[in-house]
Design a protein around this motif. Sequence first.
Motif, PDB file in Angstrom:
ATOM      1  N   LYS A  32      64.005  45.965  67.519  1.00 51.98           N
ATOM      2  CA  LYS A  32      64.962  45.370  66.487  1.00 51.98           C
ATOM      3  C   LYS A  32      64.115  45.239  65.069  1.00 51.98           C
ATOM      4  O   LYS A  32      63.113  44.947  65.256  1.00 51.98           O
ATOM      5  N   TYR A  33      64.784  45.218  64.124  1.00 54.81           N
ATOM      6  CA  TYR A  33      64.190  44.819  62.645  1.00 54.81           C
ATOM      7  C   TYR A  33      65.156  43.802  61.971  1.00 54.81           C
ATOM      8  O   TYR A  33      66.137  43.797  62.490  1.00 54.81           O
ATOM      9  N   HIS A  34      64.426  42.967  61.205  1.00 53.92           N
ATOM     10  CA  HIS A  34      65.238  41.880  60.691  1.00 53.92           C
ATOM     11  C   HIS A  34      64.949  41.825  59.012  1.00 53.92           C
ATOM     12  O   HIS A  34      64.196  42.268  58.536  1.00 53.92           O
ATOM     13  N   ASN A  35      65.952  41.318  58.447  1.00 51.15           N
ATOM     14  CA  ASN A  35      65.952  41.301  57.239  1.00 51.15           C
ATOM     15  C   ASN A  35      65.381  40.172  56.489  1.00 51.15           C
ATOM     16  O   ASN A  35      64.712  40.051  55.427  1.00 51.15           O
ATOM     17  N   ASP A  38      62.236  34.748  58.607  1.00 48.60           N
ATOM     18  CA  ASP A  38      62.473  33.364  59.685  1.00 48.60           C
ATOM     19  C   ASP A  38      64.039  33.423  60.383  1.00 48.60           C
ATOM     20  O   ASP A  38      64.528  32.370  60.515  1.00 48.60           O
ATOM     21  N   CYS A  39      64.125  34.884  60.517  1.00 49.56           N
ATOM     22  CA  CYS A  39      65.437  35.194  61.669  1.00 49.56           C
ATOM     23  C   CYS A  39      65.158  34.501  62.725  1.00 49.56           C
ATOM     24  O   CYS A  39      64.055  34.465  63.405  1.00 49.56           O
ATOM     25  N   ARG A  40      66.318  34.133  63.425  1.00 51.23           N
ATOM     26  CA  ARG A  40      66.319  33.638  64.965  1.00 51.23           C
ATOM     27  C   ARG A  40      65.622  34.408  65.815  1.00 51.23           C
ATOM     28  O   ARG A  40      65.076  34.023  66.946  1.00 51.23           O
ATOM     29  N   GLY A  41      65.947  35.888  65.613  1.00 48.35           N
ATOM     30  CA  GLY A  41      65.519  37.039  66.493  1.00 48.35           C
ATOM     31  C   GLY A  41      63.917  37.002  66.540  1.00 48.35           C
ATOM     32  O   GLY A  41      63.274  37.510  67.263  1.00 48.35           O
ATOM     33  N   LEU A  42      63.430  36.611  65.316  1.00 47.39           N
ATOM     34  CA  LEU A  42      61.637  36.460  65.320  1.00 47.39           C
ATOM     35  C   LEU A  42      61.291  35.453  65.843  1.00 47.39           C
ATOM     36  O   LEU A  42      59.978  35.292  65.992  1.00 47.39           O
ATOM     37  N   LEU A  64      69.114  47.021  63.929  1.00 46.46           N
ATOM     38  CA  LEU A  64      69.226  45.861  63.180  1.00 46.46           C
ATOM     39  C   LEU A  64      69.514  44.677  64.374  1.00 46.46           C
ATOM     40  O   LEU A  64      70.276  44.884  65.157  1.00 46.46           O
ATOM     41  N   CYS A  65      68.709  43.739  63.948  1.00 47.38           N
ATOM     42  CA  CYS A  65      68.909  42.501  65.081  1.00 47.38           C
ATOM     43  C   CYS A  65      70.171  41.922  64.944  1.00 47.38           C
ATOM     44  O   CYS A  65      71.126  41.702  64.033  1.00 47.38           O
ATOM     45  N   GLY A  66      70.554  41.437  66.258  1.00 46.11           N
ATOM     46  CA  GLY A  66      71.906  40.992  66.315  1.00 46.11           C
ATOM     47  C   GLY A  66      72.465  39.450  65.703  1.00 46.11           C
ATOM     48  O   GLY A  66      73.388  39.220  65.582  1.00 46.11           O
ATOM     49  N   TRP A  67      71.226  38.899  65.248  1.00 48.31           N
ATOM     50  CA  TRP A  67      71.616  37.657  64.667  1.00 48.31           C
ATOM     51  C   TRP A  67      71.872  37.764  63.131  1.00 48.31           C
ATOM     52  O   TRP A  67      72.385  36.876  62.437  1.00 48.31           O
ATOM     53  N   GLU A  68      71.513  38.964  62.518  1.00 49.27           N
ATOM     54  CA  GLU A  68      71.654  39.219  60.981  1.00 49.27           C
ATOM     55  C   GLU A  68      73.335  39.558  60.928  1.00 49.27           C
ATOM     56  O   GLU A  68      73.976  40.209  61.870  1.00 49.27           O
ATOM     57  N   LYS A  69      73.982  39.148  59.991  1.00 55.23           N
ATOM     58  CA  LYS A  69      75.180  39.149  59.663  1.00 55.23           C
ATOM     59  C   LYS A  69      75.975  37.809  59.117  1.00 55.23           C
ATOM     60  O   LYS A  69      75.504  36.813  59.375  1.00 55.23           O
TER      61      LYS A  69
HETATM   62 ZN   LIG Z   1      66.953  39.327  63.106  1.00 52.79          ZN
END
Ligand SMILES: [Zn+2]
Length: 69
Positions: A32-35, A38-42, A64-69
């Motif tokens: 996954k990649y993150h925007n 400090d995303c939860r997925g990271l 795109l990581c599932g937490w983004e949105k």
């Molecule tokens: Zn993420």
Amino acid sequence: MKTLSLLLIFFTNITCKESTTVYICNSPGAKKYHNTSDCRGLSNCTYKIVKVDIEKAKKDGKTLCGWEK
Ligand SMILES: [Zn+2]
């Protein structure tokens, strides 16, 4: 017709200004990649978090990581 051209210019500018840098966990299993860094997925990434171009991330098969949105 003039309005349509203006709209096109408007949208092109938005696309250009959009950030193309994303964050990925530098782990061999990361898919996954993150925007944001400090995303939860990271948060559970035990490897290094690296900044890469979104095009490169996509080329590497990342989505795109599932937490983004
Ligand atoms: Zn993420």
